[in-house]
Design a protein around this motif. Structure first.
Motif, PDB file in Angstrom:
ATOM      1  N   PRO A   3     126.923  86.042  25.024  1.00  0.00           N
ATOM      2  CA  PRO A   3     127.658  86.094  26.301  1.00  0.00           C
ATOM      3  C   PRO A   3     126.797  85.733  27.519  1.00  0.00           C
ATOM      4  O   PRO A   3     127.310  85.173  28.490  1.00  0.00           O
ATOM      5  N   ASP A   4     125.503  86.015  27.482  1.00  0.00           N
ATOM      6  CA  ASP A   4     124.623  85.679  28.602  1.00  0.00           C
ATOM      7  C   ASP A   4     124.213  84.219  28.620  1.00  0.00           C
ATOM      8  O   ASP A   4     123.535  83.785  29.544  1.00  0.00           O
ATOM      9  N   ARG A   5     124.595  83.477  27.573  1.00  0.00           N
ATOM     10  CA  ARG A   5     124.169  82.077  27.474  1.00  0.00           C
ATOM     11  C   ARG A   5     125.352  81.139  27.271  1.00  0.00           C
ATOM     12  O   ARG A   5     125.184  80.037  26.744  1.00  0.00           O
ATOM     13  N   ARG A   6     126.523  81.564  27.697  1.00  0.00           N
ATOM     14  CA  ARG A   6     127.696  80.697  27.590  1.00  0.00           C
ATOM     15  C   ARG A   6     127.576  79.543  28.567  1.00  0.00           C
ATOM     16  O   ARG A   6     126.875  79.619  29.573  1.00  0.00           O
ATOM     17  N   SER A   7     128.252  78.463  28.250  1.00  0.00           N
ATOM     18  CA  SER A   7     128.277  77.250  29.083  1.00  0.00           C
ATOM     19  C   SER A   7     126.895  76.612  29.216  1.00  0.00           C
ATOM     20  O   SER A   7     126.579  76.011  30.239  1.00  0.00           O
ATOM     21  N   THR A   8     126.081  76.738  28.171  1.00  0.00           N
ATOM     22  CA  THR A   8     124.760  76.110  28.178  1.00  0.00           C
ATOM     23  C   THR A   8     124.642  75.031  27.108  1.00  0.00           C
ATOM     24  O   THR A   8     123.561  74.496  26.911  1.00  0.00           O
ATOM     25  N   GLY A   9     125.728  74.745  26.384  1.00  0.00           N
ATOM     26  CA  GLY A   9     125.702  73.699  25.366  1.00  0.00           C
ATOM     27  C   GLY A   9     125.567  74.199  23.947  1.00  0.00           C
ATOM     28  O   GLY A   9     125.658  73.408  23.003  1.00  0.00           O
ATOM     29  N   THR A  10     125.366  75.485  23.761  1.00  0.00           N
ATOM     30  CA  THR A  10     125.180  76.017  22.409  1.00  0.00           C
ATOM     31  C   THR A  10     126.446  75.864  21.571  1.00  0.00           C
ATOM     32  O   THR A  10     126.395  75.436  20.418  1.00  0.00           O
ATOM     33  N   GLY A  11     127.589  76.212  22.130  1.00  0.00           N
ATOM     34  CA  GLY A  11     128.850  76.086  21.395  1.00  0.00           C
ATOM     35  C   GLY A  11     129.115  74.642  21.008  1.00  0.00           C
ATOM     36  O   GLY A  11     129.534  74.354  19.880  1.00  0.00           O
ATOM     37  N   ALA A  12     128.856  73.717  21.927  1.00  0.00           N
ATOM     38  CA  ALA A  12     129.048  72.290  21.635  1.00  0.00           C
ATOM     39  C   ALA A  12     128.118  71.827  20.523  1.00  0.00           C
ATOM     40  O   ALA A  12     128.512  71.056  19.640  1.00  0.00           O
ATOM     41  N   LEU A  13     126.864  72.301  20.556  1.00  0.00           N
ATOM     42  CA  LEU A  13     125.894  71.956  19.518  1.00  0.00           C
ATOM     43  C   LEU A  13     126.375  72.454  18.156  1.00  0.00           C
ATOM     44  O   LEU A  13     126.347  71.719  17.166  1.00  0.00           O
ATOM     45  N   LEU A  14     126.827  73.703  18.102  1.00  0.00           N
ATOM     46  CA  LEU A  14     127.315  74.260  16.839  1.00  0.00           C
ATOM     47  C   LEU A  14     128.552  73.518  16.349  1.00  0.00           C
ATOM     48  O   LEU A  14     128.659  73.189  15.160  1.00  0.00           O
ATOM     49  N   LEU A  15     129.483  73.224  17.247  1.00  0.00           N
ATOM     50  CA  LEU A  15     130.704  72.529  16.841  1.00  0.00           C
ATOM     51  C   LEU A  15     130.395  71.129  16.328  1.00  0.00           C
ATOM     52  O   LEU A  15     130.963  70.689  15.321  1.00  0.00           O
ATOM     53  N   ALA A  16     129.487  70.427  16.977  1.00  0.00           N
ATOM     54  CA  ALA A  16     129.089  69.094  16.503  1.00  0.00           C
ATOM     55  C   ALA A  16     128.479  69.195  15.100  1.00  0.00           C
ATOM     56  O   ALA A  16     128.759  68.358  14.228  1.00  0.00           O
ATOM     57  N   ALA A  17     127.658  70.208  14.871  1.00  0.00           N
ATOM     58  CA  ALA A  17     127.051  70.399  13.550  1.00  0.00           C
ATOM     59  C   ALA A  17     128.120  70.707  12.502  1.00  0.00           C
ATOM     60  O   ALA A  17     128.026  70.241  11.353  1.00  0.00           O
ATOM     61  N   LEU A  18     129.145  71.473  12.885  1.00  0.00           N
ATOM     62  CA  LEU A  18     130.228  71.779  11.948  1.00  0.00           C
ATOM     63  C   LEU A  18     131.004  70.514  11.578  1.00  0.00           C
ATOM     64  O   LEU A  18     131.371  70.324  10.414  1.00  0.00           O
ATOM     65  N   LYS A  19     131.257  69.653  12.549  1.00  0.00           N
ATOM     66  CA  LYS A  19     131.957  68.392  12.265  1.00  0.00           C
ATOM     67  C   LYS A  19     131.135  67.523  11.321  1.00  0.00           C
ATOM     68  O   LYS A  19     131.674  66.940  10.371  1.00  0.00           O
ATOM     69  N   THR A  20     129.834  67.455  11.554  1.00  0.00           N
ATOM     70  CA  THR A  20     128.953  66.683  10.679  1.00  0.00           C
ATOM     71  C   THR A  20     128.959  67.259   9.267  1.00  0.00           C
ATOM     72  O   THR A  20     129.084  66.532   8.278  1.00  0.00           O
ATOM     73  N   ARG A  21     128.837  68.564   9.175  1.00  0.00           N
ATOM     74  CA  ARG A  21     128.847  69.211   7.852  1.00  0.00           C
ATOM     75  C   ARG A  21     130.165  68.956   7.133  1.00  0.00           C
ATOM     76  O   ARG A  21     130.186  68.702   5.926  1.00  0.00           O
ATOM     77  N   ALA A  22     131.278  69.034   7.860  1.00  0.00           N
ATOM     78  CA  ALA A  22     132.581  68.786   7.248  1.00  0.00           C
ATOM     79  C   ALA A  22     132.636  67.380   6.642  1.00  0.00           C
ATOM     80  O   ALA A  22     133.108  67.211   5.504  1.00  0.00           O
ATOM     81  N   ARG A  23     132.150  66.395   7.369  1.00  0.00           N
ATOM     82  CA  ARG A  23     132.130  65.033   6.829  1.00  0.00           C
ATOM     83  C   ARG A  23     131.252  64.967   5.577  1.00  0.00           C
ATOM     84  O   ARG A  23     131.627  64.349   4.575  1.00  0.00           O
ATOM     85  N   GLN A  24     130.080  65.599   5.625  1.00  0.00           N
ATOM     86  CA  GLN A  24     129.158  65.589   4.481  1.00  0.00           C
ATOM     87  C   GLN A  24     129.767  66.270   3.259  1.00  0.00           C
ATOM     88  O   GLN A  24     129.466  65.906   2.122  1.00  0.00           O
ATOM     89  N   GLU A  25     130.605  67.276   3.485  1.00  0.00           N
ATOM     90  CA  GLU A  25     131.230  68.031   2.397  1.00  0.00           C
ATOM     91  C   GLU A  25     132.538  67.400   1.915  1.00  0.00           C
ATOM     92  O   GLU A  25     133.226  67.966   1.072  1.00  0.00           O
ATOM     93  N   GLY A  26     132.905  66.243   2.471  1.00  0.00           N
ATOM     94  CA  GLY A  26     134.134  65.569   2.055  1.00  0.00           C
ATOM     95  C   GLY A  26     135.399  66.222   2.575  1.00  0.00           C
ATOM     96  O   GLY A  26     136.471  66.086   1.982  1.00  0.00           O
ATOM     97  N   CYS A  27     135.295  66.915   3.692  1.00  0.00           N
ATOM     98  CA  CYS A  27     136.455  67.583   4.285  1.00  0.00           C
ATOM     99  C   CYS A  27     137.270  66.598   5.116  1.00  0.00           C
ATOM    100  O   CYS A  27     136.725  65.647   5.682  1.00  0.00           O
ATOM    101  N   VAL A  28     138.569  66.868   5.223  1.00  0.00           N
ATOM    102  CA  VAL A  28     139.432  66.024   6.047  1.00  0.00           C
ATOM    103  C   VAL A  28     139.480  66.505   7.493  1.00  0.00           C
ATOM    104  O   VAL A  28     139.846  65.750   8.383  1.00  0.00           O
ATOM    105  N   ARG A  29     139.099  67.768   7.733  1.00  0.00           N
ATOM    106  CA  ARG A  29     139.090  68.282   9.101  1.00  0.00           C
ATOM    107  C   ARG A  29     138.385  69.625   9.166  1.00  0.00           C
ATOM    108  O   ARG A  29     138.149  70.277   8.164  1.00  0.00           O
TER     109      ARG A  29
END
Length: 149
Positions: free
Chosen positions: A91-117
């Motif tokens: 909560p003290d570090r919101r809006s600093t890019g951490t959530g975006a970094l994690l979400l981008a990593a999740l999208k990459t992992r999904a592609r690597q795992e053969g996920c559709v979304r």
């Protein structure tokens, strides 16, 4: 007051039995899910990780945990998906890019795992999270219904 964005953040999978599960991941997940006390979180983490749940945590240069994504790959009738159980930033570090970094990593992992979304649920009153998800290309594709049993 929020902390400035991290200059760099490193992502780490935090496996079952790693002390960072209780020291770093637990407090952030429990901030998102206040009904979980420490003991309930540990029981959840043990059972869910045995079922394939992965904790991906973002750490700053000083070793502070900035945020966590709890996710798993599921085979569904709609195709293989990466389901995000929880995505939370300190909560003290919101809006600093951490959530975006994690979400981008999740999208990459999904592609690597053969996920559709990538899919996740978000509480209907959590409008800040909804704005974040929309900004990052997520759309509302379904309503989630539940009943206590």
């Amino acid at each position: 007051m929020t902390t400035p964005p991290p200059r760099t953040a490193a992502l780490h999978e935090v496996p079952l039995g790693d002390p960072r599960v209780t020291a770093d991941v637990g407090p952030l997940i429990r901030a998102l899910r206040p009904a979980l006390d420490e003991k309930a979180f540990e029981a959840f983490a043990d059972e869910a990780q045995a079922q394939g749940l992965v904790f991906t945590a973002a750490y700053d240069e000083a070793g502070h945990c900035l945020g966590v994504a709890a996710h798993r790959v599921l085979a569904t009738s709609r195709g293989r998906i990466l389901f995000v159980d929880d995505l939370v930033t300190d909560p003290d570090r919101r809006s600093t890019g951490t959530g975006a970094l994690l979400l981008a990593a999740l999208k990459t992992r999904a592609r690597q795992e053969g996920c559709v979304r990538v899919e996740l649920d978000s509480g209907v009153t959590n409008q800040g999270a909804h704005r974040f998800y929309h900004r990052h290309g997520l759309t509302i594709g379904a309503l989630h219904f539940a009943v206590e049993v």
